[in-house]
Enzyme design. Sequence first.
Site, PDB file in Angstrom:
ATOM      1  N   PHE A 124       0.916  -1.106  -0.124  1.00  0.00           N
ATOM      2  CA  PHE A 124       0.137  -0.128  -0.150  1.00  0.00           C
ATOM      3  C   PHE A 124       1.029   1.276   0.036  1.00  0.00           C
ATOM      4  CE2 PHE A 124      -2.133   3.251   2.670  1.00  0.00           C
ATOM      5  CZ  PHE A 124      -3.473   3.103   2.278  1.00  0.00           C
ATOM      6  N   SER A 127       2.432   7.078   1.770  1.00  0.00           N
ATOM      7  CA  SER A 127       3.345   7.904   2.186  1.00  0.00           C
ATOM      8  C   SER A 127       4.435   8.176   1.323  1.00  0.00           C
ATOM      9  CB  SER A 127       3.847   7.281   3.478  1.00  0.00           C
ATOM     10  OG  SER A 127       2.848   6.961   4.329  1.00  0.00           O
ATOM     11  N   PRO A 129       8.137  11.052   1.136  1.00  0.00           N
ATOM     12  CA  PRO A 129       9.029  11.662   1.978  1.00  0.00           C
ATOM     13  C   PRO A 129       8.777  13.025   2.696  1.00  0.00           C
ATOM     14  CG  PRO A 129      10.131  10.993  -0.007  1.00  0.00           C
ATOM     15  CD  PRO A 129       8.664  10.491  -0.179  1.00  0.00           C
ATOM     16  N   TRP A 157       8.624   4.437   2.846  1.00  0.00           N
ATOM     17  CA  TRP A 157       7.891   3.595   4.138  1.00  0.00           C
ATOM     18  C   TRP A 157       7.149   2.285   3.841  1.00  0.00           C
ATOM     19  CZ3 TRP A 157      10.888   5.329   7.988  1.00  0.00           C
ATOM     20  CH2 TRP A 157      11.044   6.702   8.314  1.00  0.00           C
ATOM     21  N   GLY A 243      -8.190  -0.879   8.462  1.00  0.00           N
ATOM     22  CA  GLY A 243      -6.805  -1.201   8.755  1.00  0.00           C
ATOM     23  C   GLY A 243      -6.498  -0.939  10.090  1.00  0.00           C
ATOM     24  N   ARG A 244      -6.951   0.239  10.695  1.00  0.00           N
ATOM     25  CA  ARG A 244      -6.502   0.611  12.127  1.00  0.00           C
ATOM     26  C   ARG A 244      -7.108  -0.392  13.055  1.00  0.00           C
ATOM     27  NH1 ARG A 244      -7.727   6.987  10.800  1.00  0.00           N
ATOM     28  NH2 ARG A 244      -5.693   7.055   9.764  1.00  0.00           N
ATOM     29  N   GLN A 337      10.332  -4.392  32.865  1.00  0.00           N
ATOM     30  CA  GLN A 337      10.570  -4.241  34.492  1.00  0.00           C
ATOM     31  C   GLN A 337      10.705  -5.336  35.184  1.00  0.00           C
ATOM     32  OE1 GLN A 337      11.709  -1.301  34.870  1.00  0.00           O
ATOM     33  NE2 GLN A 337      11.822  -1.609  37.229  1.00  0.00           N
ATOM     34  N   GLU A 364      -0.403   3.821   9.749  1.00  0.00           N
ATOM     35  CA  GLU A 364      -1.658   3.812   9.712  1.00  0.00           C
ATOM     36  C   GLU A 364      -2.507   5.037  10.576  1.00  0.00           C
ATOM     37  OE1 GLU A 364      -3.934   0.272   8.606  1.00  0.00           O
ATOM     38  OE2 GLU A 364      -2.355  -0.947   8.542  1.00  0.00           O
TER      39      GLU A 364
HETATM   40  C1  LIG Z   1       7.786   0.708   9.583  1.00  0.00           C
HETATM   41  C2  LIG Z   1       6.914   1.717   8.962  1.00  0.00           C
HETATM   42  C3  LIG Z   1       5.943   0.881   8.105  1.00  0.00           C
HETATM   43  C4  LIG Z   1       5.239   1.934   7.308  1.00  0.00           C
HETATM   44  N1  LIG Z   1       4.335   1.221   6.226  1.00  0.00           N
HETATM   45  C5  LIG Z   1       3.618   2.071   5.524  1.00  0.00           C
HETATM   46  C6  LIG Z   1       3.021   1.525   4.333  1.00  0.00           C
HETATM   47  O1  LIG Z   1       3.042   0.211   4.074  1.00  0.00           O
HETATM   48  N2  LIG Z   1       2.357   2.229   3.503  1.00  0.00           N
HETATM   49  C7  LIG Z   1       2.278   3.716   3.699  1.00  0.00           C
HETATM   50  O2  LIG Z   1       1.872   4.443   2.732  1.00  0.00           O
HETATM   51  N3  LIG Z   1       2.965   4.390   4.845  1.00  0.00           N
HETATM   52  C8  LIG Z   1       3.810   3.397   5.626  1.00  0.00           C
HETATM   53  N4  LIG Z   1       4.383   4.038   6.903  1.00  0.00           N
HETATM   54  C9  LIG Z   1       4.241   5.644   6.920  1.00  0.00           C
HETATM   55  C10 LIG Z   1       3.463   5.729   8.353  1.00  0.00           C
HETATM   56  O3  LIG Z   1       2.197   5.799   8.002  1.00  0.00           O
HETATM   57  C11 LIG Z   1       3.601   7.563   8.410  1.00  0.00           C
HETATM   58  O4  LIG Z   1       5.460   7.270   9.029  1.00  0.00           O
HETATM   59  C12 LIG Z   1       2.935   7.865   9.500  1.00  0.00           C
HETATM   60  O5  LIG Z   1       1.588   8.132   8.639  1.00  0.00           O
HETATM   61  C13 LIG Z   1       3.427   9.413  10.109  1.00  0.00           C
HETATM   62  O6  LIG Z   1       3.989  10.205   8.906  1.00  0.00           O
HETATM   63  P1  LIG Z   1       5.483  10.863   9.050  1.00  0.00           P
HETATM   64  O7  LIG Z   1       6.439   9.616   9.219  1.00  0.00           O
HETATM   65  O8  LIG Z   1       5.607  11.607   7.794  1.00  0.00           O
HETATM   66  O9  LIG Z   1       5.316  11.788  10.195  1.00  0.00           O
HETATM   67  P2  LIG Z   1       4.792  13.316  10.294  1.00  0.00           P
HETATM   68  O10 LIG Z   1       3.443  13.561   9.597  1.00  0.00           O
HETATM   69  O11 LIG Z   1       6.035  14.125   9.837  1.00  0.00           O
HETATM   70  O12 LIG Z   1       4.624  13.419  11.777  1.00  0.00           O
HETATM   71  C14 LIG Z   1       5.439  13.720  12.930  1.00  0.00           C
HETATM   72  C15 LIG Z   1       5.148  14.021  14.079  1.00  0.00           C
HETATM   73  O13 LIG Z   1       4.044  15.288  13.985  1.00  0.00           O
HETATM   74  C16 LIG Z   1       2.965  14.907  14.582  1.00  0.00           C
HETATM   75  N5  LIG Z   1       1.844  15.542  13.874  1.00  0.00           N
HETATM   76  C17 LIG Z   1       1.597  15.725  12.268  1.00  0.00           C
HETATM   77  N6  LIG Z   1       0.611  16.390  12.086  1.00  0.00           N
HETATM   78  C18 LIG Z   1      -0.096  16.652  13.237  1.00  0.00           C
HETATM   79  C19 LIG Z   1      -1.268  17.412  13.588  1.00  0.00           C
HETATM   80  N7  LIG Z   1      -2.055  17.773  12.847  1.00  0.00           N
HETATM   81  N8  LIG Z   1      -1.563  17.529  14.929  1.00  0.00           N
HETATM   82  C20 LIG Z   1      -0.831  16.939  15.815  1.00  0.00           C
HETATM   83  N9  LIG Z   1       0.333  16.290  15.659  1.00  0.00           N
HETATM   84  C21 LIG Z   1       0.791  16.142  14.566  1.00  0.00           C
HETATM   85  C22 LIG Z   1       2.856  13.189  14.291  1.00  0.00           C
HETATM   86  O14 LIG Z   1       1.679  12.578  15.091  1.00  0.00           O
HETATM   87  C23 LIG Z   1       4.143  12.792  14.473  1.00  0.00           C
HETATM   88  O15 LIG Z   1       4.213  12.578  15.978  1.00  0.00           O
HETATM   89  C24 LIG Z   1       5.118   3.261   7.550  1.00  0.00           C
HETATM   90  C25 LIG Z   1       6.045   3.728   8.768  1.00  0.00           C
HETATM   91  C26 LIG Z   1       6.889   2.861   9.363  1.00  0.00           C
HETATM   92  C27 LIG Z   1       7.726   3.613  10.341  1.00  0.00           C
END
Ligand SMILES: Cc1cc2nc3c(=O)[nH]c(=O)nc-3n(C[C@H](O)[C@H](O)[C@H](O)COP(=O)(O)OP(=O)(O)OC[C@H]3O[C@@H](n4cnc5c(N)ncnc54)[C@H](O)[C@@H]3O)c2cc1C
Length: 383
Positions: A124, A127, A129, A157, A243-244, A337, A364
Site C-alpha cells: 500500500f 506515504s 518523504p 515507508w 486497517g486501524r 521491568q 496507519e
Molecule cells: C515501519 C513503518 C511502516 C510503514 N508502512 C507504510 C506503508 O506500508 N504504506 C504507507 O503508505 N505508509 C507506511 N508508513 C508510513 C506511516 O504511515 C507514517 O510514518 C505515518 O503516517 C506518520 O507520517 P510521518 O512519518 O511523515 O510523520 P509526520 O506526519 O511528519 O509526523 C511527525 C509528528 O508530528 C505529529 N503530527 C503531524 N501532524 C499533526 C497534527 N495535525 N496534529 C498533531 N500532531 C501532528 C505526528 O503525530 C508525529 O508525532 C510506515 C511507517 C513505518 C515507520
Amino acid sequence: MSIVSLSEVQEMVQNTAREFTNNEIKPVASINDKEHSFPEDIIRKLGELGFMGMAVPEQYGGSGLDYLSYMLALEEICRGCASTGTIMSVNNSLICAPINTFGTEVQKKSFLTELASGKKLGCFMLSEPEAGSDAASMRTTAVLNGDHYLFNGTKSWITNGAEADFAIVFASTDKSLKHKGVSAFIVNMKTPGVKIGKLEDKLGIRATSTAQIFFEDCKVPSENLLGNEGDGFKIALNTLDGGRIGIAAQAVGIAQAALEDSVIYAKERKAFGNPISDFQGLQFMIADMATRIEASRLLVWQASVMKDKGMKYGKQSAMAKLFAAETAMWVTTKAIQIHGGYGYTTDYPVERYFRDAKITEIYEGTSEVQRIVIARETLKEIQ
Ligand SMILES: Cc1cc2nc3c(=O)[nH]c(=O)nc-3n(C[C@H](O)[C@H](O)[C@H](O)COP(=O)(O)OP(=O)(O)OC[C@H]3O[C@@H](n4cnc5c(N)ncnc54)[C@H](O)[C@@H]3O)c2cc1C
C-alpha cells in the site's frame, strides 16, 4: 478471556491461529527479527490456511469470514510475531479490502483472487518523504496519456515493498484539486519504471521490509484506476478505517505475549527466598497489564462488530488503535521491568515486544492523528 461470546466459526479461526502461532511462528520469531529475514515460508502457509484474504468473498479467493474473525486471527499471529502480523495485515486490510470494496469485476478477477488466496503479495503506497500525516500533500503524479497513466514520484515507508507483486498506489491526477485530485491505482510491481530503493533499518518489526519506491516514467494501464479519478483520498481513508482495527489487534497480540511471558517468568524467578510473583508490587503491575489488555481487546471487538454490521465505525476504530497502541507500549515496558536485567537483553523476547509495540503508535495514522479523528467525531456528536 472475555465473556463476550464468539460464534463456533470465530472460535475455530482463533484456535487455528493460536495453534499455528505456537507451533510455527513463535519458534522462529526471534531469529527472523535478528536476521531481518522475511518469513516467506510462514506467509505461504498463512495463504494456505486462508489467512491472507480472510474477509474477501470465497469467489475471489478469500475465506469469506467476518471482520471479527480476521481480528481474532491477527491478534494470535501477532502474539507470536508482530512482523508476520504486519505482512498479513497489509495484504488483508490495505490491498485486498480496497480492491474488494472499490474494484471492478475485472480488477477483482485479475488481482484480488491471487492476493486473497496468498499466491501473490500486496503493498500500500500512500506515504511519501514529505507527506505522512498530511497525506494530501503528496507529490507523486499520474498523468493520463492515451491508454495509460504516466507515473512519476517517490513513495516511502512501504511495508512489503521489497517482496510485493501488486501495489495500491495513490497519486495526484490533478494537483490543483489538492486531496480531491488524488486517485488510486493498482500497479504491478514488475512494471518498467518501478524501482525499489533503500530498505529502512528499523527499531522493530525487523522481519518486514520497509522500502522506498521510485516511479520513473512508469506506464500504468488506465484500466488499473481504482474507482474514479479523484476518489483516491476517500479510498485511502476508508481503507485506513478498517486497517486501524487491525493495528489495534496487533497491539493487543504484542501486549498479550508480554503479559504471558511476564507471568511465567514471575512465577519462576526468585528473590528474597520467594517467587517474585508473590510480591504485591509486582502483582499490581500484572493486574494493570491484564486490565488494559482486556479493555483494548474489547475496543477491537466493538469496532469489528460495528464494521461487520455495516455501521459507521471510524471513531471506534481510531479509539481501538489509540488505546491498544498505548497499552502495548505501557505493557511491554512493564514486562521488561518484571524481567529485571534479563528483560533488557535479547535472551528473552520481551525486548522485541517492546521494540515492536512502538510502531503501532505510528503507522496507519499516529496516535495524534487518532486523537484528531476521535475529537472531531466527539465534538460533532455532543451539541
Ligand atoms: C515501519 C513503518 C511502516 C510503514 N508502512 C507504510 C506503508 O506500508 N504504506 C504507507 O503508505 N505508509 C507506511 N508508513 C508510513 C506511516 O504511515 C507514517 O510514518 C505515518 O503516517 C506518520 O507520517 P510521518 O512519518 O511523515 O510523520 P509526520 O506526519 O511528519 O509526523 C511527525 C509528528 O508530528 C505529529 N503530527 C503531524 N501532524 C499533526 C497534527 N495535525 N496534529 C498533531 N500532531 C501532528 C505526528 O503525530 C508525529 O508525532 C510506515 C511507517 C513505518 C515507520
